[in-house]
Design a protein around this motif. Structure first.
Motif, mmCIF file in Angstrom:
data_model
loop_
_atom_site.group_PDB
_atom_site.id
_atom_site.type_symbol
_atom_site.label_atom_id
_atom_site.label_comp_id
_atom_site.label_asym_id
_atom_site.label_seq_id
_atom_site.Cartn_x
_atom_site.Cartn_y
_atom_site.Cartn_z
ATOM 1 N N UNK A 150 0.831 -1.205 0.000
ATOM 2 C CA UNK A 150 0.000 0.000 0.000
ATOM 3 C C UNK A 150 0.864 1.253 0.000
ATOM 4 N N UNK A 151 1.902 1.266 0.821
ATOM 5 C CA UNK A 151 2.781 2.437 0.882
ATOM 6 C C UNK A 151 3.496 2.644 -0.448
ATOM 7 N N UNK A 152 3.927 1.545 -1.039
ATOM 8 C CA UNK A 152 4.628 1.647 -2.318
ATOM 9 C C UNK A 152 3.699 2.187 -3.406
ATOM 10 N N UNK A 153 2.419 1.801 -3.365
ATOM 11 C CA UNK A 153 1.461 2.251 -4.369
ATOM 12 C C UNK A 153 1.048 3.705 -4.183
ATOM 13 N N UNK A 154 0.979 4.155 -2.943
ATOM 14 C CA UNK A 154 0.413 5.483 -2.659
ATOM 15 C C UNK A 154 1.452 6.579 -2.516
ATOM 16 N N UNK A 155 2.725 6.226 -2.517
ATOM 17 C CA UNK A 155 3.758 7.260 -2.367
ATOM 18 C C UNK A 155 4.830 7.080 -3.434
ATOM 19 N N UNK A 156 5.645 8.088 -3.561
ATOM 20 C CA UNK A 156 6.794 8.005 -4.456
ATOM 21 C C UNK A 156 8.093 7.943 -3.694
ATOM 22 N N UNK A 157 8.038 7.512 -2.412
ATOM 23 C CA UNK A 157 9.236 7.483 -1.582
ATOM 24 C C UNK A 157 10.186 6.365 -2.008
ATOM 25 N N UNK A 158 11.454 6.567 -1.697
ATOM 26 C CA UNK A 158 12.482 5.560 -1.957
ATOM 27 C C UNK A 158 13.387 5.443 -0.734
ATOM 28 N N UNK A 159 14.168 4.380 -0.697
ATOM 29 C CA UNK A 159 15.209 4.181 0.309
ATOM 30 C C UNK A 159 14.668 4.287 1.743
ATOM 31 N N UNK A 160 15.376 5.076 2.584
ATOM 32 C CA UNK A 160 15.021 5.144 4.006
ATOM 33 C C UNK A 160 13.631 5.734 4.237
ATOM 34 N N UNK A 161 13.221 6.684 3.407
ATOM 35 C CA UNK A 161 11.899 7.292 3.582
ATOM 36 C C UNK A 161 10.799 6.273 3.316
ATOM 37 N N UNK A 162 11.001 5.396 2.340
ATOM 38 C CA UNK A 162 10.029 4.340 2.066
ATOM 39 C C UNK A 162 9.955 3.361 3.231
ATOM 40 N N UNK A 163 11.095 2.985 3.783
ATOM 41 C CA UNK A 163 11.114 2.065 4.915
ATOM 42 C C UNK A 163 10.428 2.668 6.133
ATOM 43 N N UNK A 164 10.675 3.959 6.385
ATOM 44 C CA UNK A 164 10.059 4.612 7.548
ATOM 45 C C UNK A 164 8.552 4.753 7.346
ATOM 46 N N UNK A 165 8.116 5.110 6.150
ATOM 47 C CA UNK A 165 6.683 5.218 5.870
ATOM 48 C C UNK A 165 5.987 3.871 6.068
ATOM 49 N N UNK A 166 6.647 2.784 5.679
ATOM 50 C CA UNK A 166 6.080 1.445 5.864
ATOM 51 C C UNK A 166 5.969 1.097 7.344
ATOM 52 N N UNK A 167 6.998 1.441 8.112
ATOM 53 C CA UNK A 167 6.959 1.203 9.561
ATOM 54 C C UNK A 167 5.807 1.969 10.196
ATOM 55 N N UNK A 168 5.659 3.238 9.829
ATOM 56 C CA UNK A 168 4.546 4.033 10.353
ATOM 57 C C UNK A 168 3.204 3.417 9.961
ATOM 58 N N UNK A 169 3.111 2.900 8.740
ATOM 59 C CA UNK A 169 1.852 2.326 8.266
ATOM 60 C C UNK A 169 1.442 1.117 9.100
#
Length: 571
Positions: free
Chosen positions: A134-153
């Motif tokens: 879901x995070x990958x589909x709804x955001x354009x984040x990469x690297x550490x920001x993607x990992x942190x967004x997933x943790x928050x999710x």
């Protein structure tokens, strides 16, 4: 186009274009609306404090704020996409219908709560397990920001269950005439969140002093920020069980749908779910486009000199502010009037439907137009409330000012669509949403092709333009369904309200100029406390100018509202 399934267009004479009298219905509406608005005001004030504390804790333009805001918006997004429209638009007419049974609807409500809890639990578990996708589909984040967004999710997505139960129980209370708890429960939510954020600031330090980054972020920090938000939503839902128990319906878990009327609810809900999927698909596109700017900001800030641009967190802040007038006044009145619209539709009283709609639009406009004027004139100090620097405050203020234009139209369209749902017509809102989503996606994709500096301001402009288009489209469909509802009179009132709002906005802008709005290092750019002072003084000045202009322009709705409030307090 299909007409509402309750009354037919020729069931009653057309509404008169003149003003509706402020009779007992209006008094009851204002009285109940005052209770709800008071709860909403308290909740929104605490919400602003929470937002300010969150901005102090993780910033509004840093590597942590964008991933958190994106993840924390997902539960609401998924809930609204899948179930929100059903719970907030379909259930009240069905519960009112069931309440006429000898058991006061106890069997229907028991089965409804059981089914809702089961569906929400399955949805929440599936969504939480799918957090990375879901995070990958709804955001354009990469690297550490993607990992942190997933943790928050992972921490935030369980909110889906509690948002849903809060909505279901709240609509049961509303359908039974208990309006206050639904609007006061979020106060508890904000208190819990504020407590956790305060602990974060004391123990972990603020963004300004510690410069929190995805690389240095810890599990304890996640618990205090994301865990506190989720616990607040859970408590918000749980406190509604107390007033639900006071209804004395004898509710208990019951399974099975046969003979309960839930089959009809399911058929209406299926179309509403499609409507919400279409509408929130537009939100998904906007979120994805906004994160393009958020991701570009990291590189621009590394330049010498650094370049600040608006990202998804700035858009979230702007949306929070521009929805305030709608949430405080329009939503409170619309929640109460939805019961009146549902009862009138069930009785085939089309004249009453028109009268309630006209009164709701005009009464709401008195507040929402002033709210738009205040947001427009005081965008700078409002932006400073949620910023760690004047540069970020300017970004927030720009987004708030652009969104302010669409504030009254947001509430108008909300009222217009309630008429369809009150008459159990779920197909027409779907047609309307298909048109609006097509326009919105086109505008969002256009924004995505621009320079990253202009993406979020363009999305904000698309929000405002979309609200205006929504009113036009909904009005055309509604007049075909119920006939004239006094739109000419409503338009005349709004023209006078707009003139009063412009005068108030001019006075507010002049005051901001006196306090250094156009100067580097001006008074309200120096601190959040200074911005609060400007907001307090400016708000009082603007309100005085606005009320004076309403009297000068002979806006009778103001007199009716004041009279009803005075009568209530006089008793």
């Amino acid at each position: 186009m299909s007409t509402p399934s309750g009354p037919q267009p020729n069931a009653a004479p057309a509404a008169v274009d003149g003003p509706a009298e402020a009779g007992p219905g209006a008094e009851a509406t204002v009285r109940a609306g005052a209770v709800m608005a008071a709860g909403t005001v308290a909740s929104r004030i605490l919400g602003l404090i929470r937002t300010a504390l969150l901005a102090a804790a993780i910033g509004t333009a840093g590597g942590v704020s964008d991933p958190f805001n994106s993840a924390n918006s997902l539960p609401n997004f998924i809930y609204l996409m899948v179930a929100g429209g059903v719970f907030n638009a379909v259930l009240v007419p069905q519960i009112i219908r069931a309440s006429r049974q000898p058991d006061r609807g106890a069997d229907y409500v028991s089965r409804l709560l059981t089914l809702a809890a089961a569906v929400l639990l399955v949805l929440t578990v599936l969504a939480t397990l799918a957090a990375p996708l879901i995070v990958d589909l709804t955001t354009g984040f990469t690297d550490e920001r993607l990992q942190l967004a997933t943790l928050f999710a992972y921490w935030c997505l369980p909110q889906i269950f509690f948002y849903g139960m809060y909505a279901v129980v709240g609509q049961i209370l509303n359908a039974n005439g208990s309006f206050g708890p639904y609007m006061w429960a979020p106060v508890v939510n904000n208190v819990v969140s504020i407590a956790f954020l305060t602990v974060f600031l004391v123990v972990m330090g603020s963004e300004g002093t510690q410069e929190h980054t995805p690389e240095t972020w810890t599990s304890a920090q996640t618990l205090l920020v994301a865990g506190g938000m989720t616990l607040g939503v859970a408590v918000q839902a749980l406190v509604l069980l107390i007033p639900l128990q006071r209804l004395k319906l004898g509710l208990k878990p019951r399974f099975g749908l046969r003979g309960t009327g839930l089959g009809r609810t399911g058929r209406l809900a299926s179309v509403t779910i499609i409507t919400m999927l279409v509408g929130n698909g537009l939100y998904f596109v906007n979120l994805r486009i906004a994160t393009i700017a958020s991701d570009a900001r990291k590189g621009l800030l590394a330049q010498d000199p650094p370049v600040q641009i608006a990202g998804s967190s700035n858009l979230d802040t702007g949306v929070l502010m521009y929805q305030l007038p709608h949430a405080v006044i329009a939503l409170s009145l619309a929640t109460i009037m939805f019961n009146q619209l549902s009862a009138a539709s069930a009785n085939g009283d089309l004249a009453a439907v028109r009268a309630v709609l006209s009164r709701g639009l005009r009464f709401t406009g008195v507040a929402t137009v002033f709210g738009a004027a205040a947001l427009l004139a005081l965008a700078g100090p409002l932006g400073m409330l949620f910023s760690e620097s004047p540069e970020v405050a300017t970004l927030n203020g720009t987004i708030i000012a652009i969104l302010a234009v669409g504030t009254p139209f947001l509430s108008i369209n909300f009222f217009l669509t309630r008429v369809f749902y009150a008459a159990e017509d779920v197909r027409t809102p779907l047609k309307i949403q298909l048109i609006l989503s097509a326009v919105g996606v086109a505008l969002a994709l256009t924004a995505g092709m621009l320079d990253p500096r202009f993406i979020v301001p363009t999305l904000a402009a698309a929000y405002s333009l979309g609200n205006v288009i929504a009113v036009v489209v909904s009005h055309l469909f509604l007049t075909r369904a119920i006939g004239p509802y006094g739109a000419g009179h409503v338009f005349d009132v709004y023209v006078r309200l707009a003139l009063a709002g412009l005068a108030a906005a001019a006075s507010g802008a002049a005051l901001c100029g006196v306090f250094g709005a156009n100067e580097v290092g001006g008074y309200f750019w120096q601190s959040r406390l200074n911005s609060v002072v400007v907001l307090a003084v400016g708000g009082v000045l603007m309100l005085a100018v606005y009320l004076g202009m309403l009297r000068l322009l002979r806006v009778s709705e103001l007199k009716q509202l004041i009279g009803l409030v005075r009568e209530r307090f006089g008793r």
